[in-house]
Design an enzyme around this catalytic site. Structure first.
Site, PDB file in Angstrom:
ATOM      1  N   TYR A  26      29.452  43.681  42.494  1.00  0.00           N
ATOM      2  CA  TYR A  26      30.676  44.268  42.344  1.00  0.00           C
ATOM      3  C   TYR A  26      30.845  45.003  41.000  1.00  0.00           C
ATOM      4  CZ  TYR A  26      32.314  39.651  40.585  1.00  0.00           C
ATOM      5  OH  TYR A  26      32.380  38.511  39.819  1.00  0.00           O
ATOM      6  N   HIS A  64      41.163  35.723  42.370  1.00  0.00           N
ATOM      7  CA  HIS A  64      41.581  36.018  40.901  1.00  0.00           C
ATOM      8  C   HIS A  64      41.465  37.277  40.988  1.00  0.00           C
ATOM      9  CE1 HIS A  64      37.162  32.904  40.859  1.00  0.00           C
ATOM     10  NE2 HIS A  64      38.534  32.643  40.885  1.00  0.00           N
TER      11      HIS A  64
END
Length: 474
Positions: free
Chosen positions: A134, A71
């Site tokens: 993240y 992605h």
């Protein structure tokens, strides 16, 4: 695999531009371990972009072999492992020469990686109970998913060697259905927005960026700097920089009540709106300034000289400079005696020369001409080279001259006589006239501009080229 303790914080470049792998110091004992997962000051000093994260996400994966991606998202990410171990794969899906570049690495909690917008991210867990974390610099929304770019995990071009074959791994149906490389539409680069694109400098910027689809131009009607809607009805996530080529430049009219209001509205209030937008969205703001921010009492002005404007126009340009200076990513390009497409001093003198008029021209104001094609090229140079942010003087190079000297040059180059031009002092020229005060010395030091590796070009040569072009059009 045991975790390595006490690594030194270090950065490692990868084959994908902007993707940087970091070693993180992890400190442990019999109780467990501790690390600074993201430390802005230390990591920015090491070269990590100051990407201003706004959201922290964690992906927990119960079983080894869980595989997610590829992605590419419309924001930057700083990725690390909280617990466990992963095999990471990153593919550049951005528009440009590095499209398709691949980097893979195994990551444990002692490593992290920075992934710029548009680089595809994927990982496969190598241990049970792995947490993948993240930081991102934009808030996730359902609308944002429409801006993702995807690549199939099994793409033959990327040829990623997954430690656990995909046939034996845990994948989602969506990830299985993503396109191969040949069917991927690359993620376009963030855009540069040029406002005031129909003025002299705006037209030069159009020529400078001709054919570059990453640059968007907006005229006054397309982006009204005085309207709040111009700032709110735009998705600023898709932009990297704003070049402000708009300004109120009617120096004498600025001294009137109406002109004073307009000058402050365009040169200060509108610039404050641009500055606020740049700060809120982490954009680079390019502001074009003027020699009129100085009183002209020094033979040459450098970038460190305090602001000492004389008239309303100069005061508004100085105020705009101060506003822009608080934007973390800014370039103030301070220029003088601008010559481009449109009405200007050189064109006026050339017309008078052709008509045989013998003008009186001011001979105690000195400086250098600045041709818009070179100002535009310098702005592009600053942005493309990621030059240090700050203020830069910029004019063309060569000897400092008076307006009367330049008028004589124009006459000579236009087939007239230098002696047709008569010099007159500023005081005499404007005697009994309503006029703004003007700096007598407008010469700007070019040392800082040259230090970036840019050649300003000789003003005499540019003048000859400009007049030849004007004559060819006539």
């Amino acid at each position: 695999m045991s975790l390595e303790f006490s690594k030194k914080l270090a950065a490692h470049q990868t084959p994908i531009p902007g993707v940087v792998l970091y070693d993180l110091p992890v400190h442990g004992d019999n109780r467990g371990w501790f690390k600074e997962n993201w430390q802005r000051e230390k990591m920015v000093a090491l070269g990590l972009p100051d990407f201003r994260p706004v959201q922290n996400n964690i992906s927990y994966n119960e079983k080894a072999g869980t595989t997610r991606g590829i992605h590419a998202e419309p924001w930057d990410k700083f990725i690390s492992v909280a617990t466990g171990r992963i095999f990471g794969a990153w593919v550049d899906l951005r528009e440009g020469p590095s499209f398709g570049a691949v980097f893979t690495a195994e990551l444990d909690p002692s490593q992290a990686i920075f992934i710029p917008r548009g680089v595809g991210n994927a990982f496969q867990t190598l241990e049970d109970n792995t947490a993948y974390t993240y930081l991102v610099n934009d808030h996730w929304s359902a609308d944002a998913q429409g801006q993702y770019t995807f690549l199939n995990l099994a793409d033959e071009t990327a040829a990623i060697e997954w430690p656990i074959p995909l046939a034996d791994a845990e994948l989602s149906d969506k990830d299985k259905a993503h396109p191969r490389m040949g069917d991927v539409a690359p993620m376009p680069a963030r855009k540069i927005l040029v406002v005031g694109a129909d003025g002299q400098l705006g037209k030069a910027l159009r020529a400078q960026y001709d054919g570059d689809t990453s640059v968007e131009f907006a005229s006054r009607t397309e982006f009204d700097l005085t309207s709040e809607n111009s700032f709110t009805n735009r998705n600023w996530k898709n932009y990297s920089a704003i070049i402000n080529a708009a300004a109120y430049t009617a120096v004498d009219a600025a001294e009137t009540a109406e002109g004073r209001a307009s000058s402050w509205a365009i040169n200060v209030t509108s610039v404050a709106h641009l500055a606020r937008t740049a700060v809120e969205h982490n954009l680079t703001l390019v502001q074009v300034s003027s020699d009129y921010v100085f009183d002209g009492t020094k033979d040459s002005h450098d970038e460190t000289e305090p602001l000492t404007p004389l008239g309303v126009y100069g005061q508004t340009k100085a105020a705009g400079d101060v506003v822009v200076s608080v934007v973390p990513r800014h370039y103030i390009v301070r220029t003088s005696w601008v010559i481009g497409e449109g009405n200007n001093f050189v064109r006026t003198m050339a017309n008078l020369a052709r008509k045989g008029v013998k003008p009186s021209v001011v001979n105690d104001q000195t400086g250098r001409l600045s041709f818009t094609e070179d100002i535009a090229a310098f702005i592009r140079h600053l942005l493309s080279r990621s030059a240090p942010y700050g203020t830069y003087n910029f004019t063309n190079d060569g000897p400092v001259k008076s307006w009367a000297d330049i008028a004589a040059d124009v006459y000579e180059l236009s087939g007239g006589s230098r002696s047709d031009v008569t010099g007159v002092t500023t005081a005499d020229y404007f005697r009994d006239k309503e006029a703004a005060p003007r700096p007598l010395s407008s010469a700007l030091s070019l040392a800082k501009a040259r230090s970036t590796g840019f050649d300003p070009g000789d003003a005499n040569e540019r003048l000859a080229e400009y007049l030849k072009s004007e004559n060819d059009k006539a």
